[in-house]
Every structure is written in structure tokens, then in C-alpha cells.
Design a protein around this motif. Structure first.
Motif, PDB file in Angstrom:
ATOM      1  N   ASP A 109       0.840  -1.196   0.000  1.00 48.57           N
ATOM      2  CA  ASP A 109       0.000   0.000   0.000  1.00 48.57           C
ATOM      3  C   ASP A 109       0.878   1.251   0.000  1.00 48.57           C
ATOM      4  O   ASP A 109       1.935   1.297   0.643  1.00 48.57           O
ATOM      5  N   GLU A 110       0.445   2.246  -0.733  1.00 47.04           N
ATOM      6  CA  GLU A 110       1.259   3.448  -0.928  1.00 47.04           C
ATOM      7  C   GLU A 110       1.667   4.089   0.388  1.00 47.04           C
ATOM      8  O   GLU A 110       2.784   4.606   0.519  1.00 47.04           O
ATOM      9  N   ARG A 121      -4.771  -6.414   2.235  1.00 42.81           N
ATOM     10  CA  ARG A 121      -4.558  -7.475   3.218  1.00 42.81           C
ATOM     11  C   ARG A 121      -3.478  -7.036   4.196  1.00 42.81           C
ATOM     12  O   ARG A 121      -2.352  -6.709   3.793  1.00 42.81           O
ATOM     13  N   ALA A 122      -3.830  -6.968   5.470  1.00 42.03           N
ATOM     14  CA  ALA A 122      -2.839  -6.642   6.496  1.00 42.03           C
ATOM     15  C   ALA A 122      -1.922  -7.844   6.693  1.00 42.03           C
ATOM     16  O   ALA A 122      -2.391  -8.983   6.800  1.00 42.03           O
ATOM     17  N   GLU A 143       7.351   3.699   1.726  1.00 39.65           N
ATOM     18  CA  GLU A 143       8.632   4.279   2.137  1.00 39.65           C
ATOM     19  C   GLU A 143       9.240   3.492   3.296  1.00 39.65           C
ATOM     20  O   GLU A 143      10.441   3.200   3.308  1.00 39.65           O
ATOM     21  N   ARG A 144       8.412   3.121   4.253  1.00 38.43           N
ATOM     22  CA  ARG A 144       8.896   2.365   5.420  1.00 38.43           C
ATOM     23  C   ARG A 144       9.387   0.981   5.008  1.00 38.43           C
ATOM     24  O   ARG A 144      10.440   0.518   5.475  1.00 38.43           O
ATOM     25  N   VAL A 145       8.655   0.316   4.117  1.00 39.58           N
ATOM     26  CA  VAL A 145       9.059  -1.017   3.675  1.00 39.58           C
ATOM     27  C   VAL A 145      10.326  -0.939   2.829  1.00 39.58           C
ATOM     28  O   VAL A 145      11.228  -1.778   2.949  1.00 39.58           O
ATOM     29  N   THR A 170       4.959  -4.618  10.221  1.00 40.86           N
ATOM     30  CA  THR A 170       3.651  -4.852   9.606  1.00 40.86           C
ATOM     31  C   THR A 170       3.415  -3.832   8.501  1.00 40.86           C
ATOM     32  O   THR A 170       3.993  -2.734   8.499  1.00 40.86           O
ATOM     33  N   CYS A 171       2.577  -4.211   7.564  1.00 46.16           N
ATOM     34  CA  CYS A 171       2.176  -3.280   6.516  1.00 46.16           C
ATOM     35  C   CYS A 171       0.897  -3.807   5.866  1.00 46.16           C
ATOM     36  O   CYS A 171       0.426  -4.900   6.186  1.00 46.16           O
ATOM     37  N   THR A 172       0.371  -3.029   4.953  1.00 45.00           N
ATOM     38  CA  THR A 172      -0.796  -3.457   4.180  1.00 45.00           C
ATOM     39  C   THR A 172      -0.351  -3.741   2.761  1.00 45.00           C
ATOM     40  O   THR A 172       0.299  -2.904   2.126  1.00 45.00           O
TER      41      THR A 172
END
Length: 467
Positions: A61-62, A97-98, A66-68, A86-88
Motif C-alpha cells: 500500500d502506498e 490485506r494486512a 517508504e517504510r518497507v 507490519t504493513c498493508t
């Protein structure tokens, strides 16, 4: 699916994750997916083969990209780097999907790469609530949940069966509003325990209370434990068990014990003393048969007195189960061996082993050892009885070994020791063995008794002390 030959440096568990489609796994190098398993394809709704060559971030997910991206770059640059975040992620068709990402560094075709394990996140709060509800509703005991305000959020059907009050009428109330607690001090302790948990104390609590419910007085054992969500205490889970019958049984046994201890044993000792005194008067009779009968009566009286005393000591050993101290068992054995040698001049008593050795032992350990030695001497009807007492010590155990050359212990006496039944009191040696076993168990040790080629061997084992 097999592990690609180009992957180097993956640990055995990482290789298993790559090879098996249990969870989603991919290898990312320079931002692109270079390998993915079928489980990840299923998670993202894309065939695994079609994932290769695509940007990993294109599935993120946008708001999280940046974090990923920073995490992936750090993973590729730092050997043995492990990451959890964690991310989406966005599935084919646009659904979100989380996920949880667990990353580590590997080498792919000789260059650093990031291996990412992708786990679909579970709605933990919903599942936790469902789990608690299932546990509460299926419990055979009374089960309930207090919310943050101390009011009942959930109760099971057992509460209705116990109180006659419908579940719907109980939810949203304070459960004990429907019970008249007999002891106000106990109720205050229960209320304090509930409040302590609700204000952040994560310690479980147990409170026993008598309550009047309708026309009945019942004793309930309440066990309270914190209900936590996301690391915060948000309620109290209570399990209450009706122990009324058990408490009544305990009261009856206590009364029976008092009768047996204070009345029967006292009366028994008095009556035995009277019988012994009368028998001793008959010892001066001119009739030899009467004198023999007098001697037998006195012997039996002495035996009954001894058995009664052993029963009292067994009771004391059981009730004082926690009185275990460091004891010089070697010194005790020396004293007991010397006493047996004096009291039985026809017997040979040999004491072997170190003079001083410390063990963790119950206060009555001297009585236990003395009974083993006395049994060995008294039940040996040979012309020259022999008893050997050995003291041994290793890193964990102090062993007192009492052996004799008598006729050997009867099988029923060994059975008494193994069963620990009250029939032990019908046998002189059985009561002594039972006392020794009780003391050994209370000390954290044990006892074994066996027939040997020479006679009988009793082995008392105790935990070592600090010497």
C-alpha cells in the motif's frame, strides 16, 4: 517447490520455508522479487511465477511503501539483519490485506538479498473475544468476565443452573449482587482482588467465600485472572467452583480426627495401662502358666502402646510436612546405632560411613531411622542378630542403608509400604515402615525395602545439605 540453487546462506529453517508452501516467502534483490513460493502467490492472488521480476513495493500500500523500502534496503545491506514489521499489501483486484513481514539477509547469485516471510494478519481482537466466549460458555464451572467497570460482560449457563437467575439478567450487573456473602471480610478481599486486577495488577488471585443463595449456604472457590488486550488489562476472568461438599467433608474429617486423637487414643492408652498393671500383678503367681500369660499380655500392651505412639508420630509428620531443615544425619545415625547396641547386647550393630553428613530432613528423621534399626533388631529371631547401618553421600542424595541377617521382610509388609493403607497399623514393623516412608516423603526423599539373600535391606534417601 525446491530451494533455488542461487540462494546461499539460508539457514535450514529458511530453506524449509522456501521449499514448503506453508507460508508466503519471497527473495527480494534490488527491490525486485527474484523468487516467490506458491503460498505467497495465493496470498496476493497472483501466480507465483508471475511475481518474479516485479517490484515488491508494487504490492505494498502506498502509505507503507517508504517504510518497507527502507527496511528492505537495510536488510540487503546488513548481514544477519532480522526485521519484523507490519504493513498493508494490495492483492490482485485491489483488495487490501494486512500482513506481518519477517525479514532476514541471504545471498542470491552471490549478492546480498532480503528474504521476506509474509504472514497474513489475523484479526486478533475478534479472535480473542471469540476464544474467551467459547471458554466461558463451555466451562463446567461457573465462569464469568468482568469488564473495565467491574460489571459482568459475560457469564455461562452454569451460573443460571447454580443461582436460578437467567444469564440475561446477570449480564451488566455485579455478579455478587445476587448473593449474600456470609463473611464481610472475605467479600472485601474478593472485591479488592478484582479492583487490583482492573487497575493493572497482573497477578492471579484465589478467594474462597461462603454465600447465601436462596435458602442455601454454599462455599465457592473463586479464581481470578487478568483479561488482557494489546498489553492492557481490560477485565477479569473469574472461575467459581462449588466446593461446599468438599468443605463439609473436610470439616467431618477434622472432627473425626479430633475424636480419634483426643478421645480414642487417650482412652486406649489408659485402658492399656490398666491391663498392663493387672498383668504385672499376675507375674508373681505360683502358677507357671499364669506367669507366661502375664508376660504375653504385657508384651502385647507394650506393642499396642508403641503402635499408638507411632500413629501419633505419623500424624505429626504429615501435618508438619514443611518442617524440613538441614540435619547432621551422620551424627544421628551414630547416636541411634550406639543406643541400639546398648539396648540389645545380644545383637551386633555395625555403623559405617562418614561421621558427619548433612541432609535436608524432616524434624522426625531420627524417629524414621530409629524405627528402621529397631525393626531390624527386634524382628531377627536368630541367636546372634546382626544389623549394618551405612551412611553414603553423593552430589544430590544422602543414603542411610539399614541391613540385617534376619528372616527377611514379609511380602505383606512391603505391600503395606507401597499401598500406604491404614492396615499398616495392624503390624508393628508396618507402622514403623510407614512412619519412615512418611518422613522420607516429607523430606523430599524416599524409601525402599527389599528382601536380600542375607535378610532385609531398607534404604532411606534424603536430599543433600550444604556441607
Amino acid at each position: 517447490m525446491t530451494v533455488p540453487d542461487a540462494v546461499d546462506g539460508a539457514s535450514p529453517w529458511q530453506q524449509r520455508l522456501l521449499a514448503r508452501d506453508l507460508v508466503g516467502v519471497c527473495i527480494v534483490q534490488d527491490g525486485a522479487v527474484v523468487h516467490a513460493n506458491e503460498a505467497l502467490g495465493d496470498l496476493l492472488g497472483v501466480p507465483a511465477a508471475d511475481l518474479s521480476g516485479q517490484s515488491f513495493l508494487s504490492f505494498v500500500d502506498e502509505a507503507d511503501r517508504e517504510r518497507v523500502e527502507t527496511a528492505l534496503a537495510a536488510g540487503c545491506a546488513t548481514p544477519d539483519e532480522r526485521r519484523e514489521y507490519t504493513c498493508t499489501m494490495v492483492r490482485a483486484g485491489g483488495t487490501e490485506r494486512a500482513v506481518e513481514l519477517h525479514g532476514t539477509t541471504v545471498r542470491y547469485e552471490g549478492a546480498p538479498a532480503a528474504m521476506e516471510v509474509v504472514l497474513g494478519r489475523i484479526d486478533r481482537e475478534t479472535d480473542t473475544e471469540s476464544l474467551y466466549r467459547a471458554i466461558v460458555e463451555s466451562s463446567r464451572d461457573i465462569a464469568y468476565v468482568y469488564g473495565p467497570d467491574g460489571r459482568t460482560e459475560l457469564v455461562n449457563q452454569r451460573v443460571t443452573e447454580f443461582t436460578g437467575i437467567p444469564v440475561a439478567a446477570l449480564e451488566g450487573t455485579y455478579l455478587l449482587d445476587f448473593a449474600s456473602v456470609v463473611d464481610a471480610e472475605t467479600f472485601a478481599r474478593y472485591a479488592d482482588a478484582v479492583e487490583a486486577i482492573l487497575t493493572g495488577d497482573r497477578t492471579d488471585a484465589a478467594v474462597e467465600m461462603e454465600s447465601e443463595i436462596g435458602s442455601r449456604t454454599v462455599t465457592g472457590e473463586h479464581r481470578l485472572t487478568p483479561l488482557e488486550r494489546d498489553g492492557q488489562v481490560e477485565g477479569v476472568v473469574g472461575i467459581a467452583r462449588d466446593v461446599t461438599k468438599r468443605k463439609e467433608r473436610e470439616r467431618q474429617l477434622s472432627e473425626l480426627k479430633q475424636v480419634l486423637t483426643r478421645v480414642m487414643r487417650h482412652n486406649l492408652r489408659n485402658d492399656i495401662n490398666v491391663i498392663r498393671a493387672c498383668a504385672e500383678l499376675l507375674a508373681d503367681s505360683d502358677d507357671e502358666e499364669v506367669r507366661d500369660l502375664s508376660e504375653r499380655i504385657v508384651e502385647k500392651c507394650n506393642s499396642l502402646t508403641d503402635t499408638s505412639q507411632k500413629a501419633t508420630r505419623i500424624e505429626r509428620a504429615i501435618l508438619r510436612n514443611g518442617d524440613v531443615t538441614e540435619t547432621d544425619v551422620g551424627d544421628l545415625v551414630t547416636e541411634i546405632a550406639a543406643r541400639a547396641d546398648r539396648n540389645h547386647p545380644d545383637a551386633t550393630v555395625e555403623r559405617r560411613g562418614p561421621a558427619s553428613v548433612t541432609a535436608q530432613a524432616h524434624d522426625d528423621v531420627d524417629l524414621a531411622i530409629q524405627n528402621l534399626v529397631e525393626n531390624a533388631v527386634k524382628h531377627n529371631d536368630g541367636p546372634d542378630p546382626w544389623v549394618g547401618i551405612d551412611v553414603e553421600r553423593d552430589a544430590r542424595t544422602v543414603t542411610v542403608r539399614v541391613a540385617d541377617d534376619g528372616p527377611g521382610i514379609a511380602p505383606e509388609e512391603v505391600a503395606i509400604l507401597e499401598r500406604r493403607e491404614e492396615t499398616a497399623l495392624e503390624h508393628g514393623s508396618g507402622a514403623g515402615l510407614w512412619l519412615a516412608a512418611t518422613v522420607a516423603n516429607a523430606s523430599g526423599g524416599g524409601i525402599t525395602v527389599d528382601r536380600t539373600d542375607r535378610g532385609t535391606e531398607a534404604i532411606l534417601r534424603l536430599p543433600t545439605g550444604k556441607d
